[in-house]
Design a protein around this motif. Structure first.
Motif, PDB file in Angstrom:
ATOM      1  N   ASN A 159       0.779  -1.222   0.082  1.00 11.12           N
ATOM      2  CA  ASN A 159       0.093   0.135   0.280  1.00 11.12           C
ATOM      3  C   ASN A 159       0.707   1.348   0.059  1.00 11.12           C
ATOM      4  N   GLU A 160       2.102   1.097   0.067  1.00  8.54           N
ATOM      5  CA  GLU A 160       3.007   2.217   0.167  1.00  8.54           C
ATOM      6  C   GLU A 160       3.640   2.614  -1.213  1.00  8.54           C
ATOM      7  N   SER A 169       2.425   3.584  -3.849  1.00  9.02           N
ATOM      8  CA  SER A 169       1.698   4.727  -4.725  1.00  9.02           C
ATOM      9  C   SER A 169       2.682   5.804  -5.102  1.00  9.02           C
TER      10      SER A 169
END
Length: 506
Positions: free
Chosen positions: A464-465, A467
């Motif tokens: 999720n990091e 991006s």
């Protein structure tokens, strides 16, 4: 025994002299009189005499003679030092008897005023000379076509103004520390209160306070001293000359470090991915920004592995060469007497010599040398049979690819990193490349920046990091601050509320 006692006393005296431990103002003035630019004289006023001391090279004489001296001489209300705060039209007038503060201010362009030459108390008035400061100009290292053009300068007050103007919020905090036994360099720690993690702020503050060095002329000294691993060739703090980048990264939870006399700011905790991010990525559409970032990362891989692969394939794995490429490769190397390792080292060192010479010479001469020298030496080396034309193309492309790295210090690391890969490839071929790659990756995985993982979000892996690491996703998907800085306020904006407002507007 007596000799040891004498040596200890001598060391203690040397330490005292190096630390400038003075007992009173009289000793401070006496120790400064040997300097030709130090002025100390008695001035008559309406009611009494005053003793004035200052360094002529550090003060603005116009400020002193226009805004200070006339009020001292002619003002009838000047009867005690406290009256100077109401009489002199200068913002910074302080009454103190702290000898360390007096000494520091005197060496930064302040004027000392005493009622008595033997007085323990004095007034210090700010009259700094600002004429030697460079004006704010465009960025030279991190140039971008789109976006702001202004860059930091050597004056820290100007740099703080650039940050405060871009971030006009009371949460922006500056913490100033004086370091350097001789240079007395002002270092400022900048952060946004409520966003920056207290642990990061305390770590930076403590490491800077623990610095025991004589002269700190530039922020690069700070970067090397406070780094987690001083033996690593990889920079562990992002160095930038752009105020917009500093503001953006502080808003994500990072801490900035600015130093007097340096046009570069340091940002941390940093990750390896941040050294390949350009400010222009955020001023372009997310598709274009992501595309250019991926091209940049691929360029770094090509720059690192192109020539080592050439050495490995021609030395050990020639059976991997396609048949269509085998004929031109044999033709290009038929008259070359050197093995691939010497051929590659010759060209790589030639490129590095041209690059260093072009950087050290004046701009116009350096550009001419880089272009003409590259063409002439490349063509001559091929015709002389020292190198093959195929290797010349590979080395030239690898050199161009290394220039795509936005942060100059990381680009230098990539340049140097090629040589151990070439050496390992010459000794063990493809196996050597893998061994060297494993060494580098283990080192990167163990590396930290201000105590935070350097390879985040790859290690520890956080999907999720991703991006804003390899790709730059649209802003409406970047509602959370990156976890590597451990920001206290993780939300940049409420994603649901933003979608709701957008639907209402439509």
């Amino acid at each position: 025994m007596m000799l040891k006692i004498f040596k200890k006393k001598e060391q203690a005296q040397t330490t005292d002299l190096s630390n400038n431990t003075l007992g009173n103002i009289r000793e401070l003035v006496d120790s400064s009189k040997d300097s030709a630019d130090f002025i100390h004289y008695v001035q008559k006023t309406v009611h009494h005499k005053v003793w004035i001391s200052y360094y002529k090279a550090l003060i603005d004489c116009n400020t002193f003679h226009r805004d200070c001296l006339p009020y001292l001489i002619h003002h009838a209300d000047f009867k005690k030092l406290e009256d100077l705060k109401d009489i002199i039209p200068i913002e910074s007038v302080t009454i103190t008897n702290d000898i360390k503060e007096i000494q520091n201010k005197l060496l930064r362009g302040f004027i000392i005023i005493q009622f008595d030459e033997y007085s323990e108390e004095c007034a210090i008035i700010r009259a700094e000379n600002w004429f030697g400061n460079r004006q704010v100009s465009t960025s030279e290292i991190e140039f971008s076509v789109i976006g702001p053009k202004e860059a930091f300068v050597e004056n820290m007050d100007t740099n703080l103004y650039l940050l405060r103007r871009r971030l006009p919020t009371p949460e922006l905090k500056f913490k100033e520390i004086i370091i350097g036994k001789q240079s007395k360099t002002r270092v400022c720690i900048a952060y946004i209160e409520g966003i920056a993690n207290e642990e990061n702020i305390n770590t930076v503050t403590q490491r800077i306070k623990d610095i025991d060095f004589d002269v700190i002329p530039d922020s690069s000294f700070l970067e090397q001293i406070i780094a987690d691993n001083t033996w690593s060739p990889f920079p562990q703090l992002v160095s930038t000359e752009r105020p917009d980048r500093v503001v953006s990264m502080m808003n994500l939870g990072q801490v900035a470090i600015l130093s007097e006399g340096s046009p570069q700011a340091l940002l941390g905790p940093a990750t390896a991915a941040e050294f390949f991010m350009s400010p222009e990525d955020y001023y372009l559409n997310w598709l274009l920004g992501s595309t250019f970032r991926v091209i940049r990362l691929l360029s770094v891989l090509f720059s690192t592995f192109a020539t080592p692969l050439y050495v490995a394939v021609l030395t050990y794995h020639y059976q991997m060469i396609p048949k269509d490429l085998l004929a031109p490769l044999i033709t290009s190397r038929v008259n070359i007497p050197f093995p691939p390792i010497l051929e590659v080292f010759f060209l790589e060192l030639t490129i590095e010599l041209l690059r260093e010479a072009g950087a050290r010479l004046p701009t116009k001469v350096g550009q001419t040398l880089g272009i003409v020298g590259g063409i002439v030496i490349g063509q001559a080396s091929v015709q002389a049979g020292l190198t093959s034309n195929i290797l010349l193309i590979i080395v030239s492309l690898a050199a161009l690819a290394s220039f795509t790295t936005p942060v100059f210090k990381m680009a230098n690391t990539i340049r140097v990193l090629r040589f151990p890969f070439i050496l390992f490839a010459a000794i063990w071929g493809g196996v050597g490349l893998m061994v060297c790659f494993c060494f580098v990756m283990v080192h990167l995985l163990r590396l930290e920046s201000l105590g935070r993982p350097y390879m985040f979000p790859i290690y520890p892996l956080r999907f999720n990091e991703l991006s804003d690491s390899i790709l730059r996703l649209p802003y409406n998907m970047m509602n959370l601050r990156p976890a590597n800085a451990a920001a206290e306020n993780k939300k940049r904006f409420d994603k649901k509320e933003a979608v709701k407002n957008k639907d209402i507007d439509e």
